[in-house]
Every structure is written in structure tokens, then in C-alpha cells.
Design a protein around this motif. Structure first.
Motif, PDB file in Angstrom:
ATOM      1  N   THR A  70      -3.957 -25.225  -4.491  1.00  0.00           N
ATOM      2  CA  THR A  70      -4.126 -24.194  -3.477  1.00  0.00           C
ATOM      3  C   THR A  70      -4.946 -24.712  -2.304  1.00  0.00           C
ATOM      4  OG1 THR A  70      -3.997 -22.449  -5.145  1.00  0.00           O
ATOM      5  CG2 THR A  70      -4.992 -21.862  -3.033  1.00  0.00           C
ATOM      6  N   LEU A  71      -6.023 -25.439  -2.589  1.00  0.00           N
ATOM      7  CA  LEU A  71      -6.883 -25.955  -1.531  1.00  0.00           C
ATOM      8  C   LEU A  71      -6.164 -27.000  -0.684  1.00  0.00           C
ATOM      9  CD1 LEU A  71     -10.213 -26.258  -3.545  1.00  0.00           C
ATOM     10  CD2 LEU A  71      -9.720 -24.626  -1.713  1.00  0.00           C
ATOM     11  N   VAL A  72      -5.410 -27.885  -1.326  1.00  0.00           N
ATOM     12  CA  VAL A  72      -4.662 -28.905  -0.580  1.00  0.00           C
ATOM     13  C   VAL A  72      -3.627 -28.234   0.318  1.00  0.00           C
ATOM     14  CG1 VAL A  72      -3.002 -30.796  -0.785  1.00  0.00           C
ATOM     15  CG2 VAL A  72      -5.051 -30.762  -2.232  1.00  0.00           C
ATOM     16  N   THR A  73      -2.916 -27.237  -0.215  1.00  0.00           N
ATOM     17  CA  THR A  73      -1.924 -26.527   0.587  1.00  0.00           C
ATOM     18  C   THR A  73      -2.588 -25.817   1.764  1.00  0.00           C
ATOM     19  OG1 THR A  73      -0.520 -26.187  -1.357  1.00  0.00           O
ATOM     20  CG2 THR A  73      -0.126 -24.757   0.543  1.00  0.00           C
ATOM     21  N   ALA A  74      -3.718 -25.143   1.496  1.00  0.00           N
ATOM     22  CA  ALA A  74      -4.425 -24.415   2.553  1.00  0.00           C
ATOM     23  C   ALA A  74      -4.977 -25.353   3.612  1.00  0.00           C
ATOM     24  CB  ALA A  74      -5.552 -23.591   1.941  1.00  0.00           C
ATOM     25  N   SER A  75      -5.316 -26.578   3.231  1.00  0.00           N
ATOM     26  CA  SER A  75      -5.924 -27.516   4.177  1.00  0.00           C
ATOM     27  C   SER A  75      -4.989 -27.877   5.326  1.00  0.00           C
ATOM     28  CB  SER A  75      -6.358 -28.797   3.452  1.00  0.00           C
ATOM     29  OG  SER A  75      -5.231 -29.587   3.083  1.00  0.00           O
ATOM     30  N   ALA A  76      -3.687 -27.691   5.122  1.00  0.00           N
ATOM     31  CA  ALA A  76      -2.720 -28.054   6.161  1.00  0.00           C
ATOM     32  C   ALA A  76      -2.879 -27.204   7.407  1.00  0.00           C
ATOM     33  CB  ALA A  76      -1.299 -27.936   5.618  1.00  0.00           C
ATOM     34  N   THR A  77      -3.408 -25.994   7.244  1.00  0.00           N
ATOM     35  CA  THR A  77      -3.579 -25.102   8.400  1.00  0.00           C
ATOM     36  C   THR A  77      -5.018 -24.601   8.506  1.00  0.00           C
ATOM     37  OG1 THR A  77      -2.809 -23.241   7.046  1.00  0.00           O
ATOM     38  CG2 THR A  77      -1.166 -24.355   8.429  1.00  0.00           C
ATOM     39  N   ALA A  78      -5.965 -25.388   8.027  1.00  0.00           N
ATOM     40  CA  ALA A  78      -7.375 -24.999   8.067  1.00  0.00           C
ATOM     41  C   ALA A  78      -8.142 -25.892   9.041  1.00  0.00           C
ATOM     42  CB  ALA A  78      -8.000 -25.100   6.678  1.00  0.00           C
ATOM     43  N   ALA A  79      -9.088 -25.286   9.753  1.00  0.00           N
ATOM     44  CA  ALA A  79      -9.982 -26.085  10.588  1.00  0.00           C
ATOM     45  C   ALA A  79     -10.886 -26.943   9.725  1.00  0.00           C
ATOM     46  CB  ALA A  79     -10.819 -25.171  11.483  1.00  0.00           C
ATOM     47  N   LEU A  80     -11.230 -26.419   8.534  1.00  0.00           N
ATOM     48  CA  LEU A  80     -12.110 -27.136   7.621  1.00  0.00           C
ATOM     49  C   LEU A  80     -11.938 -26.564   6.224  1.00  0.00           C
ATOM     50  CD1 LEU A  80     -14.426 -29.262   7.427  1.00  0.00           C
ATOM     51  CD2 LEU A  80     -16.035 -27.364   7.722  1.00  0.00           C
ATOM     52  N   THR A  81     -11.844 -27.443   5.229  1.00  0.00           N
ATOM     53  CA  THR A  81     -11.822 -27.044   3.832  1.00  0.00           C
ATOM     54  C   THR A  81     -13.138 -27.484   3.202  1.00  0.00           C
ATOM     55  OG1 THR A  81      -9.416 -27.308   3.742  1.00  0.00           O
ATOM     56  CG2 THR A  81     -10.588 -27.255   1.640  1.00  0.00           C
ATOM     57  N   VAL A  82     -13.818 -26.568   2.526  1.00  0.00           N
ATOM     58  CA  VAL A  82     -15.163 -26.832   2.005  1.00  0.00           C
ATOM     59  C   VAL A  82     -15.131 -26.839   0.482  1.00  0.00           C
ATOM     60  CG1 VAL A  82     -17.592 -26.136   2.052  1.00  0.00           C
ATOM     61  CG2 VAL A  82     -16.103 -25.610   4.011  1.00  0.00           C
ATOM     62  N   ILE A  83     -15.639 -27.912  -0.113  1.00  0.00           N
ATOM     63  CA  ILE A  83     -15.718 -28.028  -1.567  1.00  0.00           C
ATOM     64  C   ILE A  83     -17.119 -28.477  -1.941  1.00  0.00           C
ATOM     65  CG2 ILE A  83     -13.260 -28.500  -1.955  1.00  0.00           C
ATOM     66  CD1 ILE A  83     -13.885 -31.472  -1.979  1.00  0.00           C
ATOM     67  N   GLY A  84     -17.473 -28.322  -3.214  1.00  0.00           N
ATOM     68  CA  GLY A  84     -18.809 -28.681  -3.676  1.00  0.00           C
ATOM     69  C   GLY A  84     -18.837 -29.965  -4.471  1.00  0.00           C
ATOM     70  N   ARG A  85     -20.030 -30.538  -4.549  1.00  0.00           N
ATOM     71  CA  ARG A  85     -20.270 -31.725  -5.374  1.00  0.00           C
ATOM     72  C   ARG A  85     -21.598 -31.547  -6.081  1.00  0.00           C
ATOM     73  NH1 ARG A  85     -23.652 -35.812  -4.613  1.00  0.00           N
ATOM     74  NH2 ARG A  85     -23.909 -35.534  -2.372  1.00  0.00           N
ATOM     75  N   ARG A  86     -21.605 -31.707  -7.374  1.00  0.00           N
ATOM     76  CA  ARG A  86     -22.837 -31.536  -8.140  1.00  0.00           C
ATOM     77  C   ARG A  86     -23.776 -32.718  -7.927  1.00  0.00           C
ATOM     78  NH1 ARG A  86     -22.676 -27.453 -11.714  1.00  0.00           N
ATOM     79  NH2 ARG A  86     -20.652 -26.558 -12.226  1.00  0.00           N
ATOM     80  N   LYS A  87     -25.051 -32.427  -7.698  1.00  0.00           N
ATOM     81  CA  LYS A  87     -26.054 -33.482  -7.597  1.00  0.00           C
ATOM     82  C   LYS A  87     -26.425 -33.988  -8.981  1.00  0.00           C
ATOM     83  CE  LYS A  87     -28.368 -31.687  -3.445  1.00  0.00           C
ATOM     84  NZ  LYS A  87     -29.635 -31.116  -2.944  1.00  0.00           N
ATOM     85  N   GLY A  88     -26.860 -35.243  -9.043  1.00  0.00           N
ATOM     86  CA  GLY A  88     -27.411 -35.756 -10.285  1.00  0.00           C
ATOM     87  C   GLY A  88     -26.517 -36.726 -11.021  1.00  0.00           C
ATOM     88  N   GLY A  89     -25.210 -36.703 -10.734  1.00  0.00           N
ATOM     89  CA  GLY A  89     -24.324 -37.603 -11.459  1.00  0.00           C
ATOM     90  C   GLY A  89     -23.834 -38.771 -10.646  1.00  0.00           C
ATOM     91  N   GLU A  90     -24.437 -38.995  -9.460  1.00  0.00           N
ATOM     92  CA  GLU A  90     -23.924 -40.007  -8.553  1.00  0.00           C
ATOM     93  C   GLU A  90     -23.951 -41.412  -9.155  1.00  0.00           C
ATOM     94  OE1 GLU A  90     -26.254 -37.811  -7.904  1.00  0.00           O
ATOM     95  OE2 GLU A  90     -25.861 -36.742  -6.032  1.00  0.00           O
ATOM     96  N   GLU A  91     -25.048 -41.741  -9.853  1.00  0.00           N
ATOM     97  CA  GLU A  91     -25.183 -43.098 -10.386  1.00  0.00           C
ATOM     98  C   GLU A  91     -24.106 -43.410 -11.423  1.00  0.00           C
ATOM     99  OE1 GLU A  91     -27.519 -40.851 -10.189  1.00  0.00           O
ATOM    100  OE2 GLU A  91     -28.972 -41.655  -8.752  1.00  0.00           O
ATOM    101  N   LEU A  92     -23.600 -42.370 -12.092  1.00  0.00           N
ATOM    102  CA  LEU A  92     -22.584 -42.573 -13.109  1.00  0.00           C
ATOM    103  C   LEU A  92     -21.177 -42.297 -12.580  1.00  0.00           C
ATOM    104  CD1 LEU A  92     -24.395 -40.807 -16.101  1.00  0.00           C
ATOM    105  CD2 LEU A  92     -24.276 -43.258 -15.603  1.00  0.00           C
ATOM    106  N   GLY A  93     -21.083 -41.986 -11.298  1.00  0.00           N
ATOM    107  CA  GLY A  93     -19.781 -41.701 -10.719  1.00  0.00           C
ATOM    108  C   GLY A  93     -19.263 -40.312 -11.009  1.00  0.00           C
ATOM    109  N   PHE A  94     -20.170 -39.382 -11.356  1.00  0.00           N
ATOM    110  CA  PHE A  94     -19.749 -38.038 -11.726  1.00  0.00           C
ATOM    111  C   PHE A  94     -20.007 -37.025 -10.613  1.00  0.00           C
ATOM    112  CE2 PHE A  94     -20.929 -39.339 -16.301  1.00  0.00           C
ATOM    113  CZ  PHE A  94     -19.702 -39.953 -16.465  1.00  0.00           C
ATOM    114  N   GLY A  95     -20.188 -37.478  -9.393  1.00  0.00           N
ATOM    115  CA  GLY A  95     -20.509 -36.554  -8.320  1.00  0.00           C
ATOM    116  C   GLY A  95     -19.400 -35.580  -8.010  1.00  0.00           C
ATOM    117  N   LEU A  96     -18.145 -36.040  -8.059  1.00  0.00           N
ATOM    118  CA  LEU A  96     -17.012 -35.203  -7.689  1.00  0.00           C
ATOM    119  C   LEU A  96     -16.264 -34.729  -8.930  1.00  0.00           C
ATOM    120  CD1 LEU A  96     -15.530 -37.214  -4.683  1.00  0.00           C
ATOM    121  CD2 LEU A  96     -16.873 -35.116  -4.575  1.00  0.00           C
TER     122      LEU A  96
END
Length: 288
Positions: A242-268
Motif C-alpha cells: 500500500t505504501l509503495v503504491t501510494a508513494s507514486a502520487t505522494a509528495a512524501l511517504t513517511v516510515i519509522g525506524r526503531r533505534k537501538g538495532g543499528e549495529e546489528l543491522g536491525f534498524g529497518l
């Protein structure tokens, strides 16, 4: 300096995609009333003198400043040219930025990929929100449409506290764009309903639970931002689709990323990474 006063940082590398991102960043800095810092990062090349590398960086930054002057002539602009690995340097700089803006791919990107490794790594590790810009979408007639053609802000939210930062960012972004509509997307499945203690086999009840979740997540914000038109969209199935489809006609698509897992590659999360990888317009990744 407070977070609200920190500059928007735009990274350039001489590719046309980075210049698209630069122009997007300049317009957004004007909307937010913030200064713009243009950054060009390159690893030290031992086959070329540092003096030559500095000269090339200064020429690229001078061209970038000229491009910004055409888009936003009154914008206060400064430049930086650190010698480092791009993702590492941009992650460090993100601690002193309100927003970090990147192109989806740089000069070294593969044509088959919509987002490069530096953009993906930086979006996964930065301390501030990161916008990865991909523009040049087709409009209803099939011709190329500029990024400013679209006005919707689309926010993808989960049924937990991680959505607070996403919604804060999305509402603020919508207020800087007069007439913008904010679409808040929450994907649900029978399995997610079971995990949250909801009904197991009653799909109508699960859909109702998703609607209540959205109402709870957004409670109080429509009153705080009365100028923003809000559309709540509980979606049965894949939120990323749904988000990818909506992004085609959006000025901006906003998603979240959890803090704390960056070192292990778990940010996204899988939804965030799929959206970022396949989106057809600019995507903001907000640390939660």
C-alpha cells in the motif's frame, strides 16, 4: 541550538539524482524556515593528491550552491567537504541536523537498483530523519511529473509507540505544505490481530480493531493541526504494498525506524525496507 534550529543537510556527489535531492532539500528548508548545509563526502583516494581532491570537491559544491540559488535565492547556504566513507560521515553529521536528504542512488549505483548502499545504510543508522529522494514520476498523462506536482503526505504506522515520531513528523510536514492531505496507513492481518489479543477468526471484528487502533494513534492530533486534512486507512494485507503504491502520487511517504538495532543491522523493519527500496517518490525514515 535546538533541534528546530538545526540545518537541513543535503548530500551531493555530482550525480543527477543527488542534484534532484539537493533541490528537494532546498525547497524543504525554505518551507521549514531552516538553513541548508550542502555536503560532499568522498573517501581519501591515495592515487590523487589531497589538493586535487579538495579542488574537485570545492568545484562540485560551488556548482551545487549555484543550483540552490536558482531554486531558493534567499536561502542561507553553507558547505562541507569531509574526507571519509560517505555513510559513516553522513551518520556522524546527522547528529547536528534536523533532516538529512540524499539521492536514491549515486554515481556508483547499479541501474537495476532503486536505492544505493550508502542511502540505505545512512537511512538505517542516522540520528535524525532521513529523506531519500526519488523523483521523475509519471503523471496521469504518462509524462514526467516534478516532485512538487504532488501534495499528499503518506504515513505508515504500526500499532505501538514507534508511531508517535512518525506521526509527529508527518503532521509537521503536512503543515508546511498548504492544502496537503495526510493519509495515515495501518496494515493489519488476522495474525497481527491475534498477537494484539484481538479476535482470531472474525475478520470484521479485526477490521474494527484496526480502525480503533488508528483512532487511538491519531487522538488529539487533528485538533492540534486543524489545517491538515487527515484520512485514516486501515489496510487488510501488506502495508508495504500500500505504501509503495501510494508513494507514486505522494509528495512524501513517511516510515519509522526503531533505534537501538543499528549495529546489528536491525534498524529497518521489513515493511520499512521494502517501502524504501521500491517507493516511487521521496521517502522519510524517522528514528522512533
Amino acid at each position: 541550538m535546538t533541534t528546530a534550529e538545526l540545518p537541513v543537510i543535503a548530500a551531493v556527489d555530482g550525480s543527477w539524482r543527488s542534484y534532484e535531492a539537493l533541490e528537494w532539500a532546498a525547497r524543504d528548508a525554505v518551507r521549514r524556515g531552516l538553513p541548508l548545509t550542502i555536503v560532499h563526502v568522498r573517501p581519501l583516494n591515495r592515487r590523487t593528491s589531497q589538493e586535487e581532491q579538495r579542488r574537485e570537491a570545492e568545484e562540485l559544491l560551488a556548482e551545487s550552491v549555484g543550483r540552490v540559488a536558482q531554486v531558493a535565492p534567499t536561502l542561507h547556504t553553507s558547505t562541507l567537504a569531509p574526507m571519509d566513507f560517505p555513510a559513516a560521515a553522513l551518520t556522524a553529521l546527522s547528529e547536528h541536523a534536523s533532516l538529512l536528504v540524499l539521492g536514491s542512488r549515486g554515481l556508483g549505483g547499479f541501474r537495476s537498483l532503486l536505492i544505493g548502499s550508502n542511502s540505505l545504510t545512512t537511512a538505517s543508522m542516522a540520528r535524525c530523519p532521513v529523506v531519500v529522494v526519488r523523483t521523475g514520476r509519471a503523471d496521469e498523462e504518462g509524462t514526467e511529473a516534478a516532485a512538487e506536482t504532488f501534495s499528499d503526505i503518506v504515513a505508515g504506522v504500526a500499532a505501538d509507540e514507534s508511531s508517535e515520531a512518525v506521526l509527529d513528523f508527518a503532521f509537521e510536514a503536512a503543515t508546511t505544505r498548504p492544502g496537503a492531505r495526510l493519509r495515515i496507513v495501518h496494515g493489519w492481518t488476522m495474525f497481527s490481530s491475534m498477537l494484539s489479543g484481538g479476535p482470531v477468526f472474525d475478520q470484521d471484528a479485526a477490521a474494527g480493531a484496526a480502525e480503533r487502533t488508528l483512532a487511538e494513534l491519531t487522538a488529539g492530533r487533528p485538533e492540534k493541526y486543524p489545517q491538515v486534512e487527515v484520512v485514516q486507512e486501515p489496510v487488510h494485507g501488506s502495508a508495504s504494498h500500500t505504501l509503495v503504491t501510494a508513494s507514486a502520487t505522494a509528495a512524501l511517504t513517511v516510515i519509522g525506524r526503531r533505534k537501538g538495532g543499528e549495529e546489528l543491522g536491525f534498524g529497518l523493519s521489513s515493511v520499512a525496507q521494502t517501502t524504501l527500496t521500491h517507493a516511487l517518490g521521496p521517502v522519510a525514515v524517522v528514528p522512533c
